[in-house]
Design a protein around this motif. Structure first.
Motif: not given
Length: 279
Positions: A237-245
């Motif tokens: 999900s985009k949320e997972e990418v946001y967290n990584a960023l």
């Protein structure tokens, strides 16, 4: 020049489909060899030998040279021009389509690539040797000027792209000299340049496969954010990418072309730890 006479005597016709623009100027040929820094200890792969002018100069400086030529019509030309060379061999095949293990049967260990590359295969050919083998020590290649600018581009440069990042990850890339179009026969519509790529083992500490997947995803659609691209290309999900960023110190709305190589490495190492899998 003898090689040019051989072309004429064999009634050879230049084929635009193969991007044939040959070099006959001795000073330029010697400059390419000088830039390549090859020695009598080096095995060399050449792609697109044309009339064999560069092949001859490579052979005089290297241990041996193996050249791949796609155009069968050049066979009589190359046989005539290179008949006195004992350390040169020509393979009439498409280097881009030939498996790496077939190409590397001609070499015992590491080798260098020196070539006046046909423009139409430059980028895919570079990716082929970067991604599929670790036996190439260096590449000294003549490429279209615009392509050369992309190869050496850094973050925030308009020419910056996935190949810029991938090459920086694996080594050092430099444009060594500009070559005007008038130096070729026939003359192309654009100028060229000589690019030297020197591969450096473990320049960055990251999983190469994961790194390349993330970089290619980041540049897949330059108008989209990195989070959008990665959510589309990886089953997350985009949320997972946001967290990584966030963990990597990067803003949520960042685009792929705003990340430096080292930032891509940081992101790669994070996702490698959580075993991110592509679709």
């Amino acid at each position: 020049m003898k090689e040019l006479d051989t072309i004429k005597s064999n009634n050879f016709k230049f084929n635009k489909k193969f991007g044939q623009n040959f070099i006959f100027d001795k000073n330029l040929l010697n400059a390419i060899i000088q830039d390549s820094k090859i020695s009598k200890q080096d095995d060399v792969l050449e792609i697109g030998p044309g009339a064999g002018t560069l092949t001859r100069v490579i052979a005089s400086h290297a241990k041996k040279v193996v050249s791949y030529e796609i155009d069968q019509n050049l066979k009589p030309v190359l046989e005539e021009n290179l008949k006195d060379l004992s350390n040169s061999s020509i393979i009439f095949a498409d280097a881009l389509k030939t498996p790496i293990n077939e190409i590397e049967k001609h070499f015992n260990g590491e080798y260098c690539i020196v070539a006046n590359l046909p423009y139409y295969i430059t980028t895919p050919l570079i990716f082929k040797f970067v991604e599929e083998t670790k036996r190439v020590k260096s590449m000294c290649i003549m490429v279209q000027k615009e392509v050369g600018e992309r190869l050496v581009a850094k973050v925030k440069d308009s020419n910056y792209g996935s190949i810029s990042v991938v090459l920086d990850f694996y080594g050092d890339v430099k444009v060594l000299r500009q070559v005007p179009r008038r130096m070729f026969v026939p003359s192309p519509n654009v100028d060229s340049c000589i690019v030297q790529i020197t591969f450096i083992k473990d320049k960055y500490k990251a999983n190469p496969m994961m790194f390349e997947k993330i970089v290619k995803s980041a540049f897949a659609n330059r108008r989209k954010t990195l989070a959008n691209n990665m959510a589309n290309d990886f089953n997350i999900s985009k949320e997972e990418v946001y967290n990584a960023l966030k963990i990597c110190g990067l803003p949520e709305q960042i685009r792929g072309d705003a990340l430096s190589t080292s930032q891509f490495v940081t992101l790669t190492n994070y996702f490698d730890k959580i075993s991110l899998k592509s679709k």
